[in-house]
Design a protein around this motif. Structure first.
Motif, PDB file in Angstrom:
ATOM      1  N   SER A 147       0.928  -1.331  -0.093  1.00 35.96           N
ATOM      2  CA  SER A 147      -0.138  -0.164   0.137  1.00 35.96           C
ATOM      3  C   SER A 147       0.847   1.312   0.012  1.00 35.96           C
ATOM      4  CB  SER A 147      -0.832   0.228   1.220  1.00 35.96           C
ATOM      5  OG  SER A 147      -1.769  -1.328   1.152  1.00 35.96           O
ATOM      6  N   ALA A 148       1.851   1.154   0.788  1.00 37.07           N
ATOM      7  CA  ALA A 148       2.903   2.337   0.801  1.00 37.07           C
ATOM      8  C   ALA A 148       3.452   2.432  -0.540  1.00 37.07           C
ATOM      9  CB  ALA A 148       4.077   2.231   1.966  1.00 37.07           C
ATOM     10  N   LEU A 149       3.746   1.380  -1.207  1.00 36.70           N
ATOM     11  CA  LEU A 149       4.350   1.611  -2.569  1.00 36.70           C
ATOM     12  C   LEU A 149       3.491   2.140  -3.578  1.00 36.70           C
ATOM     13  CD1 LEU A 149       7.038  -1.525  -2.628  1.00 36.70           C
ATOM     14  CD2 LEU A 149       7.492   0.816  -2.953  1.00 36.70           C
ATOM     15  N   ALA A 150       2.104   1.611  -3.367  1.00 35.51           N
ATOM     16  CA  ALA A 150       1.264   2.174  -4.291  1.00 35.51           C
ATOM     17  C   ALA A 150       1.087   3.540  -4.310  1.00 35.51           C
ATOM     18  CB  ALA A 150      -0.103   1.413  -3.971  1.00 35.51           C
ATOM     19  N   GLY A 151       0.750   3.859  -2.977  1.00 39.59           N
ATOM     20  CA  GLY A 151       0.983   5.631  -2.666  1.00 39.59           C
ATOM     21  C   GLY A 151       1.971   6.141  -3.418  1.00 39.59           C
ATOM     22  N   ASP A 152       3.199   5.542  -3.243  1.00 37.55           N
ATOM     23  CA  ASP A 152       4.392   6.217  -3.876  1.00 37.55           C
ATOM     24  C   ASP A 152       4.250   6.103  -5.371  1.00 37.55           C
ATOM     25  OD1 ASP A 152       6.735   7.551  -3.919  1.00 37.55           O
ATOM     26  OD2 ASP A 152       7.967   5.759  -3.509  1.00 37.55           O
ATOM     27  N   LEU A 153       3.998   5.111  -6.028  1.00 40.34           N
ATOM     28  CA  LEU A 153       3.774   4.924  -7.416  1.00 40.34           C
ATOM     29  C   LEU A 153       2.901   6.043  -7.916  1.00 40.34           C
ATOM     30  CD1 LEU A 153       4.208   2.982  -9.634  1.00 40.34           C
ATOM     31  CD2 LEU A 153       1.800   2.003  -9.662  1.00 40.34           C
ATOM     32  N   LYS A 154       1.714   6.467  -7.226  1.00 37.83           N
ATOM     33  CA  LYS A 154       0.799   7.259  -7.528  1.00 37.83           C
ATOM     34  C   LYS A 154       1.508   8.716  -7.649  1.00 37.83           C
ATOM     35  CE  LYS A 154      -3.520   8.486  -8.479  1.00 37.83           C
ATOM     36  NZ  LYS A 154      -3.445   9.948  -8.901  1.00 37.83           N
ATOM     37  N   LYS A 155       2.067   8.879  -6.630  1.00 37.63           N
ATOM     38  CA  LYS A 155       2.842  10.354  -6.462  1.00 37.63           C
ATOM     39  C   LYS A 155       3.926  10.466  -7.857  1.00 37.63           C
ATOM     40  CE  LYS A 155       2.937  11.211  -1.683  1.00 37.63           C
ATOM     41  NZ  LYS A 155       3.069   9.933  -0.886  1.00 37.63           N
ATOM     42  N   LYS A 156       4.552   9.261  -8.167  1.00 33.66           N
ATOM     43  CA  LYS A 156       5.757   9.300  -9.096  1.00 33.66           C
ATOM     44  C   LYS A 156       4.915   9.598 -10.462  1.00 33.66           C
ATOM     45  CE  LYS A 156       9.461   8.803  -6.634  1.00 33.66           C
ATOM     46  NZ  LYS A 156       9.296   8.197  -5.307  1.00 33.66           N
ATOM     47  N   ILE A 157       3.967   9.043 -10.648  1.00 37.07           N
ATOM     48  CA  ILE A 157       3.051   9.184 -11.938  1.00 37.07           C
ATOM     49  C   ILE A 157       2.661  10.574 -12.057  1.00 37.07           C
ATOM     50  CG2 ILE A 157       0.884   8.731 -13.083  1.00 37.07           C
ATOM     51  CD1 ILE A 157       1.007   6.009 -11.867  1.00 37.07           C
ATOM     52  N   ALA A 158       2.017  11.282 -10.948  1.00 37.12           N
ATOM     53  CA  ALA A 158       1.678  12.545 -10.895  1.00 37.12           C
ATOM     54  C   ALA A 158       2.945  13.491 -11.267  1.00 37.12           C
ATOM     55  CB  ALA A 158       1.145  13.094  -9.634  1.00 37.12           C
ATOM     56  N   ALA A 159       4.094  13.079 -10.823  1.00 37.45           N
ATOM     57  CA  ALA A 159       5.195  13.943 -10.936  1.00 37.45           C
ATOM     58  C   ALA A 159       5.623  13.860 -12.447  1.00 37.45           C
ATOM     59  CB  ALA A 159       6.463  13.401  -9.968  1.00 37.45           C
ATOM     60  N   LEU A 160       5.703  12.630 -12.894  1.00 43.14           N
ATOM     61  CA  LEU A 160       6.054  12.449 -14.260  1.00 43.14           C
ATOM     62  C   LEU A 160       4.991  13.076 -15.384  1.00 43.14           C
ATOM     63  CD1 LEU A 160       7.795  10.909 -16.503  1.00 43.14           C
ATOM     64  CD2 LEU A 160       6.624   9.108 -16.326  1.00 43.14           C
ATOM     65  N   GLU A 161       3.660  13.121 -15.165  1.00 47.34           N
ATOM     66  CA  GLU A 161       2.823  13.712 -15.926  1.00 47.34           C
ATOM     67  C   GLU A 161       2.975  15.207 -15.873  1.00 47.34           C
ATOM     68  OE1 GLU A 161      -1.364  11.781 -15.901  1.00 47.34           O
ATOM     69  OE2 GLU A 161      -0.746  11.998 -13.841  1.00 47.34           O
ATOM     70  N   ALA A 162       3.427  15.828 -14.790  1.00 46.88           N
ATOM     71  CA  ALA A 162       3.638  17.275 -14.615  1.00 46.88           C
ATOM     72  C   ALA A 162       5.005  17.616 -15.405  1.00 46.88           C
ATOM     73  CB  ALA A 162       3.709  17.693 -13.282  1.00 46.88           C
ATOM     74  N   ALA A 163       5.896  16.849 -15.224  1.00 42.69           N
ATOM     75  CA  ALA A 163       7.146  17.040 -16.102  1.00 42.69           C
ATOM     76  C   ALA A 163       7.002  17.109 -17.409  1.00 42.69           C
ATOM     77  CB  ALA A 163       8.058  16.042 -15.520  1.00 42.69           C
ATOM     78  N   THR A 164       6.094  16.158 -17.918  1.00 45.23           N
ATOM     79  CA  THR A 164       5.994  15.798 -19.318  1.00 45.23           C
ATOM     80  C   THR A 164       5.244  17.066 -20.025  1.00 45.23           C
ATOM     81  OG1 THR A 164       5.956  13.440 -18.955  1.00 45.23           O
ATOM     82  CG2 THR A 164       5.408  14.158 -20.879  1.00 45.23           C
ATOM     83  N   ASP A 165       4.017  17.420 -19.253  1.00 42.78           N
ATOM     84  CA  ASP A 165       3.338  18.279 -19.674  1.00 42.78           C
ATOM     85  C   ASP A 165       4.071  19.828 -19.761  1.00 42.78           C
ATOM     86  OD1 ASP A 165       0.606  17.928 -19.970  1.00 42.78           O
ATOM     87  OD2 ASP A 165       0.117  19.580 -18.367  1.00 42.78           O
ATOM     88  N   LYS A 166       4.777  19.990 -18.784  1.00 40.88           N
ATOM     89  CA  LYS A 166       5.865  21.227 -18.798  1.00 40.88           C
ATOM     90  C   LYS A 166       6.797  21.144 -20.075  1.00 40.88           C
ATOM     91  CE  LYS A 166       9.227  23.464 -16.228  1.00 40.88           C
ATOM     92  NZ  LYS A 166      10.163  23.299 -15.250  1.00 40.88           N
ATOM     93  N   ALA A 167       7.544  19.968 -20.238  1.00 37.38           N
ATOM     94  CA  ALA A 167       8.338  19.949 -21.162  1.00 37.38           C
ATOM     95  C   ALA A 167       7.786  19.760 -22.610  1.00 37.38           C
ATOM     96  CB  ALA A 167       9.171  18.463 -21.227  1.00 37.38           C
ATOM     97  N   SER A 168       6.573  19.337 -22.951  1.00 34.92           N
ATOM     98  CA  SER A 168       6.088  19.262 -24.024  1.00 34.92           C
ATOM     99  C   SER A 168       5.255  20.602 -24.624  1.00 34.92           C
ATOM    100  CB  SER A 168       5.155  18.149 -24.315  1.00 34.92           C
ATOM    101  OG  SER A 168       4.162  18.047 -23.106  1.00 34.92           O
ATOM    102  N   ASN A 169       5.089  21.346 -23.675  1.00 34.23           N
ATOM    103  CA  ASN A 169       4.517  22.696 -23.759  1.00 34.23           C
ATOM    104  C   ASN A 169       5.894  23.836 -23.826  1.00 34.23           C
ATOM    105  OD1 ASN A 169       1.769  22.377 -24.131  1.00 34.23           O
ATOM    106  ND2 ASN A 169       1.603  21.741 -21.975  1.00 34.23           N
ATOM    107  N   ALA A 170       6.928  23.331 -23.636  1.00 34.74           N
ATOM    108  CA  ALA A 170       8.013  24.398 -23.669  1.00 34.74           C
ATOM    109  C   ALA A 170       8.502  24.660 -25.060  1.00 34.74           C
ATOM    110  CB  ALA A 170       9.225  23.925 -22.917  1.00 34.74           C
ATOM    111  N   HIS A 171       7.683  25.123 -26.038  1.00 32.31           N
ATOM    112  CA  HIS A 171       8.000  25.664 -27.459  1.00 32.31           C
ATOM    113  C   HIS A 171       9.170  26.470 -27.296  1.00 32.31           C
ATOM    114  CE1 HIS A 171       5.156  22.681 -28.383  1.00 32.31           C
ATOM    115  NE2 HIS A 171       4.036  23.395 -27.633  1.00 32.31           N
TER     116      HIS A 171
END
Ligand code: ADP
Ligand code: MG
Length: 693
Positions: free
Chosen positions: A620-644
């Motif tokens: 359960s702890a790792l699942a929580g961590d997984l969720k956080k890491k997904i969110a962090a990756l999503e945010a970073a990807t969003d930022k990078a792909s919009n950095a024209h």
């Protein structure tokens, strides 16, 4: 060997089917590198068409190599309607020589505005046409309306001319009167993985990215070293046999095949040929490998690093220079110390590699290769040259004032009297060097397995041409040619010995030592791209008319664009897999554990529930961590792909933010894989992928 070259319109076919005068004229054109007379082209085209139709072809295509690194083809039928409602099979010289594919969707790095979508393909008559999948394929160069190269073949052909020109000057200055042309040769050893197609289809990462983005280490990897040169399994053998046959038909001289270091990894090497034909053939080889695999229920992975923690794949680019009268300019002979010509060409290569290490490094860079270079298995990202004991010793003698002897190998003691004593090579092999002298050629081992070998070779040809140009100018002016040769050799032995390294290239000490020596250690593709716009590199490519400044700049843009797109796809694939496959599986597993705990508790028996509870807590702890890491990756990807805007800045975001977060997400997911019930894990594991065939 009647199948060898049977689908190639090679010299024998030309000779047989062309009128003598036309055959002679065509050969003269090829030998002299001039453009083809339209009248001759018509006759050649017609003969080619008749031959291709006999081979079952109905279409023709100009086969070219856009800057995507793969090949492109647009098929046209030979068929041409006639006024009486029938049709004839037609193919004109014009169609043979020149094509006009709509080029707007190939990368041009800004070279071609989209309103000028037109691109032209021009027949490279030095590489023979062939029939593949019912089409006559004509190897062509691809350029824009204004003549800029939009492909990888054009600069390669230009670089071969540049090297030939400068090498000839050097040979003439040394008194050679018989050589008319110097040809660069290559034999690329191609590594690849084979996995089961059914398993491949169950992994989105393999489908979209060509590599696994998740995957815990299997209990057994390559540590037993039982795969290397191991006997071939039947299914693999059948595959390799068919590959050989398919390639032989296309005139590709596939020669050796063996298992590689990693499980499921193999290698194929052809016999060497000229750099442009070798490049065409390598493209055909990669294509054929992938296609034939499917017929065997297999998938061929050409990615540089399909599996983390398992050896990746590369291409060993064996390169040399030969003359039209049969000399290998990198053949040391028995007493290299007094082989002035050999030492001169050897030292020219050493100097070129040292001075243009950044450009050479770039020529082997791609996002996949970032996982290999410097990652403790492949050669490091530092360019250095392995010369071996004998040549190293000669270089040291030269530095001290002159070489007077060559170390010999002697006899190898096997210790069994019935076995003959084998003469030992004067130099042992070194597998850790990125650029190794191997007997009579250099082996550039950084080259990525999935990429075209065009760039590594046109860079190599050009930088060596540059040093040969310098040597030729010095020798042509010198009063005493011998003294000038000696002066040049001494200079290289002194100033460029820093690039020579015979030790273990995989060791940490080497990284420290290389830094002390001032050798660049360019770790990522993004940073490597800078070499494409560095002034000294722009100058050398322009000087030898291999790539103009705009052509270089376009390649810089394309490399960055490709990096951005690749990491973006990988990241989106990871997010999708983590959210929709891994996290749901983990939740299911946790729910099962919780249910089990409740069920057992409900029996009222005082059972030990610590295994379930501890596992549930951990998962359960790792699942929580997984969720956080997904969110962090999503945010970073969003930022990078919009950095024209600036491509370099955007690519850096992908490398130093998105890519890092991909690693962090993977770590959590891979830990979960080792804890979660195998039956609920949503994809085949490494053990299944690697040990299934
Ligand atoms: P290995 O490195 O496994 O010992 P080989 O010695 O058989 O392999 O050679 C590897 C590759 O080098 C082959 O493709 C071979 O054709 C190629 N090769 C050999 N001589 C030359 C040369 N003069 N120029 C370019 N490639 C060469
Ligand atoms: Mg090799």
């Amino acid at each position: 060997m009647s199948i060898y070259g049977s689908n190639v319109f090679n010299d024998a076919a030309l000779k047989e089917r062309l009128p003598k005068a036309i055959y002679k004229a065509l050969n003269k054109t090829i030998a002299e590198g001039r453009s083809l007379d339209p009248a001759i082209a018509d006759v050649v085209a017609n003969a080619m068409k008749d031959w291709a139709i006999e081979k079952g072809a109905t279409h023709f295509t100009h086969w070219f190599q856009p800057m995507t690194g793969i090949t492109a083809e647009k098929h046209d039928a030979f068929i041409s309607p006639t006024a009486d409602g029938k049709a004839i099979m037609e193919f004109s010289g014009k169609e043979l020589i020149k094509g006009e594919p709509d080029a707007s969707s190939f990368p041009s790095g800004g070279l071609r505005a989209t309103f000028e979508a037109r691109g032209y393909t021009a027949w490279d008559c030095t590489s023979p046409a062939f029939v593949k999948d019912g089409s006559l394929c004509i190897p062509t160069a691809f350029c824009s309306y204004t003549g800029e190269a939009l492909d990888k073949k054009t600069p390669l052909l230009r670089s071969m001319e540049a090297l030939s020109k400068q090498a000839l000057r050097v040979l003439k200055a040394l008194g050679n009167t018989t050589t008319n042309k110097v040809i660069t040769t290559v034999g690329p050893e191609q590594e690849y993985f084979l996995i089961d197609k059914k398993l491949f289809e169950q992994r989105k990462d393999l489908i979209f990215a060509g590599r696994t983005l998740f995957g815990a280490k299997p209990p057994k990897g390559q540590e037993m070293e039982d795969h290397y040169f191991g006997s071939l399994k039947e299914r693999i053998s059948a595959y390799m046999k068919e590959i050989d046959e398919e390639l032989w038909k296309l005139g590709v001289s596939a020669k050796t095949k063996h298992n590689e270091v990693a499980p499921a990894q193999h290698e194929l090497a052809p016999i060497f040929t000229t750099t442009n034909i070798a490049t065409d053939h390598n493209q055909l080889t990669m294509d054929t490998m992938k296609k034939v695999a499917l017929r065997h229920g297999l998938v061929c992975l050409l990615h540089e690093k399909p599996f983390a923690g398992i050896n990746g794949s590369g291409k060993h680019n064996n390169w040399s220079m030969g003359t039209d009268d049969g000399m290998n300019l990198l053949d040391p002979g028995n007493t290299p110390h007094d082989n002035q010509q050999f030492l001169l060409f050897l030292c020219a290569v050493i100097k070129a590699v040292d001075e243009y290490a950044d450009l050479l490094r770039m020529s082997a860079a791609n996002p996949g290769n970032d996982h290999r270079l410097g990652a403790n298995e492949a050669p490091p990202a530092i360019i250095s040259i392995f010369l071996g004991e004998q040549l190293q010793d000669i270089l040291e003698q030269i530095e001290k004032g002159g070489a007077t002897s060559s170390k010999t190998g002697g006899l190898m003691e096997i210790g069994v009297t019935t076995l003959p004593a084998l003469p030992k090579d004067a130099t042992d092999r070194n597998r850790t060097s990125p650029f190794a002298f191997t007997g009579n050629k250099f082996e550039f081992r950084m080259v990525p397995s999935s990429g075209s070998i065009a760039a590594p070779n046109y860079i190599l040809n050009t930088i060596v041409a540059e040093i040969l140009d310098e040597v030729a100018s010095r020798l042509e002016k010198a009063q005493d040619v011998n003294a000038e040769v000696k002066a040049f050799l001494t200079e290289v032995a002194t100033k460029h010995k820093k690039v020579v390294f015979n030790g273990n290239g995989y060791s940490d000490e080497w990284v420290v030592e290389a830094e002390k020596r001032g050798l660049p250690n360019i770790k990522t593709t993004v940073e490597a791209t800078k070499a494409l716009i560095a002034e000294k590199n722009l100058a050398v490519m322009e000087k030898h008319a291999v790539l103009s400044r705009v052509e270089m700049e376009s390649r810089y843009e394309i490399e960055l664009e490709n990096y951005i797109k690749t990491i973006n796809i990988e990241s989106l694939t990871m997010i999708e897999m983590a959210k929709r496959q891994i996290l749901p599986a983990v939740i299911k597993f946790a729910t099962n554990l919780a249910a089990s705990i409740n069920t057992i508790k409900a029996t009222g028996i005082a059972a030990d529930l610590s295994a379930q509870t501890e596992l549930l807590t951990e998962v359960s702890a790792l699942a929580g961590d997984l969720k956080k890491k997904i969110a962090a990756l999503e945010a970073a990807t969003d930022k990078a792909s919009n950095a024209h805007g600036d491509s370099y800045a955007q690519a850096s975001l992908f490398r130093f933010d998105v890519f890092e977060k991909m690693g962090a997400l993977r770590e959590v997911a891979d830990t979960l894989e080792t804890l979660v019930d195998k039956d609920v894990w949503p994809m085949p594991t490494y053990a299944e992928l690697l040990f299934n065939i």
